[in-house]
Design an enzyme around this catalytic site. Sequence first.
Site, mmCIF file in Angstrom:
data_model
loop_
_atom_site.group_PDB
_atom_site.id
_atom_site.type_symbol
_atom_site.label_atom_id
_atom_site.label_comp_id
_atom_site.label_asym_id
_atom_site.label_seq_id
_atom_site.Cartn_x
_atom_site.Cartn_y
_atom_site.Cartn_z
ATOM 1 C CD GLU A 105 39.375 40.027 50.798
ATOM 2 O OE1 GLU A 105 38.446 39.540 51.424
ATOM 3 O OE2 GLU A 105 40.368 39.035 50.838
ATOM 4 C CG ASP A 107 43.241 40.256 49.718
ATOM 5 O OD1 ASP A 107 42.414 40.729 50.460
ATOM 6 O OD2 ASP A 107 42.889 39.195 49.213
ATOM 7 C CD GLU A 109 46.158 36.527 51.097
ATOM 8 O OE1 GLU A 109 45.585 35.986 51.776
ATOM 9 O OE2 GLU A 109 46.520 36.365 49.885
ATOM 10 N NE ARG A 133 39.659 39.869 38.453
ATOM 11 C CZ ARG A 133 38.550 40.110 38.695
ATOM 12 N NH1 ARG A 133 38.174 40.044 40.231
ATOM 13 N NH2 ARG A 133 37.531 39.880 38.020
#
Length: 289
Positions: A105, A107, A109, A133
């Site tokens: 994944e 990301d 956000e 991470r």
Amino acid sequence: MGTTTSLTHIILPLLILTFSLSVSARPATFLQDFRITWSDSHIKQIEGGRAIQLILDQSSGCGFASKSQYLFGRVSMKIKLIPGDSAGTVTAFYMNSDTDNVRDELDFEFLGNRTGQPYTVQTNVYAHGKGDREQRINLWFDPAADFHTYSILWNHHHVVFSIDDVPIRVYKNNEARGIPFPKFQPMGVYSTLWEADDWATRGGLEKIDWSKAPFYAYYKDFDIEGCAMPGPASCATNPRNWWEGTAYQQLNVLQARRYRWVRLNHMVYDYCTDKSRYPVTPPECMAGI
């Protein structure tokens, strides 16, 4: 870099090379390329499907995903985030392998804020099921005032998160040192708008003010350039795919300068330096990721 003005007036050329038939090279549209994953009543198509409005209220948030999965490439979207008091909300744009125990994944956000405070963007990388991470930067512009381009470049050499062509994070492929890198599982493109006031703003201290609801985020100019799966075996390894070219194997001089500027002036959290979570520095941090 010295000022925001100098940043916004520098434009990097993007060299688009010849695409094989296995590669998606046309601009994506919501109607053709995406599906609603939850709460279709909270996603409104506008501009003939070229843009959408995501809605968060007390009844629900919402989400959408690409109809296809991709193995390497570049994805980008223009997003205009929630204006005003958005504390406790999260607008997310990410890639996900949609697997349970060993998911990959990548990301973005966007963590909502109290009015007048800077928006924070958190990035995270999951590789072979291991995440945690997180890195966070405060944005140097108001992302709710206008659309900005958020992109993820993913190839065999590294993952680069960028905002308006400014790199904000690089995760290098250091498999030679035994560090996991996402390269075997295709990933779909996802986005969500949801309530996360237990952690999103100041570690959960700032809660959603539902009197300000509904909250709106806007997306347009979807762009997916990658190997749509299932595709031929050569799709994952063909070096003629433009994102695998020499120009995309490392940051150029201008990109590296911008990257340093962001890290020095706008980074507010880096898991690599969080000794309370990691008394022993994670190996990828030692490798210069």
